[in-house]
Design a protein around this motif. Structure first.
Motif, mmCIF file in Angstrom:
data_model
loop_
_atom_site.group_PDB
_atom_site.id
_atom_site.type_symbol
_atom_site.label_atom_id
_atom_site.label_comp_id
_atom_site.label_asym_id
_atom_site.label_seq_id
_atom_site.Cartn_x
_atom_site.Cartn_y
_atom_site.Cartn_z
ATOM 1 N N ARG A 55 5.943 -30.555 -57.983
ATOM 2 C CA ARG A 55 4.543 -30.471 -58.405
ATOM 3 C C ARG A 55 4.206 -31.585 -59.396
ATOM 4 N NH1 ARG A 55 1.544 -29.587 -62.308
ATOM 5 N NH2 ARG A 55 3.229 -29.064 -63.718
ATOM 6 N N LEU A 58 4.071 -34.977 -57.491
ATOM 7 C CA LEU A 58 2.849 -35.098 -56.698
ATOM 8 C C LEU A 58 1.640 -35.296 -57.600
ATOM 9 C CD1 LEU A 58 3.219 -32.433 -53.876
ATOM 10 C CD2 LEU A 58 3.356 -34.923 -53.657
ATOM 11 N N THR A 64 5.574 -39.853 -53.372
ATOM 12 C CA THR A 64 4.964 -38.920 -52.410
ATOM 13 C C THR A 64 5.523 -39.078 -51.004
ATOM 14 O OG1 THR A 64 3.063 -40.376 -52.130
ATOM 15 C CG2 THR A 64 2.830 -38.586 -53.702
ATOM 16 N N LEU A 68 7.161 -35.668 -49.756
ATOM 17 C CA LEU A 68 6.191 -34.840 -49.031
ATOM 18 C C LEU A 68 6.791 -34.060 -47.864
ATOM 19 C CD1 LEU A 68 3.343 -33.948 -49.410
ATOM 20 C CD2 LEU A 68 2.588 -35.817 -47.947
ATOM 21 N N VAL A 71 8.243 -31.039 -49.505
ATOM 22 C CA VAL A 71 7.168 -30.213 -50.055
ATOM 23 C C VAL A 71 6.519 -29.388 -48.946
ATOM 24 C CG1 VAL A 71 4.845 -30.306 -51.054
ATOM 25 C CG2 VAL A 71 6.687 -31.669 -52.049
ATOM 26 N N LEU A 72 6.186 -30.038 -47.833
ATOM 27 C CA LEU A 72 5.528 -29.321 -46.740
ATOM 28 C C LEU A 72 6.450 -28.274 -46.125
ATOM 29 C CD1 LEU A 72 3.546 -32.251 -45.127
ATOM 30 C CD2 LEU A 72 2.631 -30.343 -46.470
ATOM 31 N N THR A 94 -0.489 -30.862 -53.673
ATOM 32 C CA THR A 94 -0.402 -31.527 -52.373
ATOM 33 C C THR A 94 -1.786 -31.871 -51.841
ATOM 34 O OG1 THR A 94 1.638 -30.311 -51.891
ATOM 35 C CG2 THR A 94 0.490 -31.303 -50.019
ATOM 36 N N ALA A 112 -0.400 -30.300 -43.400
ATOM 37 C CA ALA A 112 -1.136 -29.870 -44.594
ATOM 38 C C ALA A 112 -2.405 -29.118 -44.205
ATOM 39 C CB ALA A 112 -1.462 -31.069 -45.482
#
Length: 144
Positions: A55, A58, A64, A68, A71-72, A94, A112
């Motif tokens: 977090r 980002l 990123t 990412l 994260v996704l 995000t 996303a």
């Protein structure tokens, strides 16, 4: 650019620094906590970064491209994954990424968007998500 190890192999769990092939200098002695923390996190293997670490990165638009996908993946498992603030704060960070980032990564954008649609549906249920910032960001992201 991902650096290979001494045997010419790619690290199994590379850091943002290794993926990007760029070593940042140490932050200034009077740097803020966030700046010092981001510098540290760039050296941690991506697979070892906590939700809060992700977090923070980002939110600062650091690494990123490298983080990412992870994260996704985490958000697909639990869209309301929480760092230190509130349920869904990782998703909010995000969805706040600049639009030009998404235009360069259409596959990640679709993921996303799907996540945002899932959370939007969750917010419309009687006992659904009641975090105002999350609801606002989801709706804003889906409307653009």
């Amino acid at each position: 650019m991902l650096e290979l190890d001494t045997e010419g192999c790619m690290p199994a769990n590379p850091s943002v620094e290794q993926i990007e092939g760029e070593t940042w200098p140490e932050p200034a002695s009077d740097a803020t906590y966030v700046i010092r923390r981001v510098h540290q996190l760039r050296r941690v293997p991506v697979g070892e970064l906590s939700i809060e670490d992700l977090r923070i990165m980002l939110s600062q638009s650091v690494g990123t491209v490298a983080i990412l996908p992870r994260v996704l993946y985490l958000l697909e498992e639990n869209p309301l994954s929480a760092g230190d603030f509130y349920p869904g704060d990782l998703l909010v960070a995000t969805l706040r990424l600049r639009r030009d980032h998404w235009s360069d990564h259409v596959g990640l954008l679709y993921r996303a968007q799907h996540l945002a649609q899932r959370v939007d549906a969750m917010t419309n249920q009687p006992n659904g998500v009641q975090t105002p910032e999350l609801r606002r960001m989801v709706r804003e992201f889906l409307s653009n």
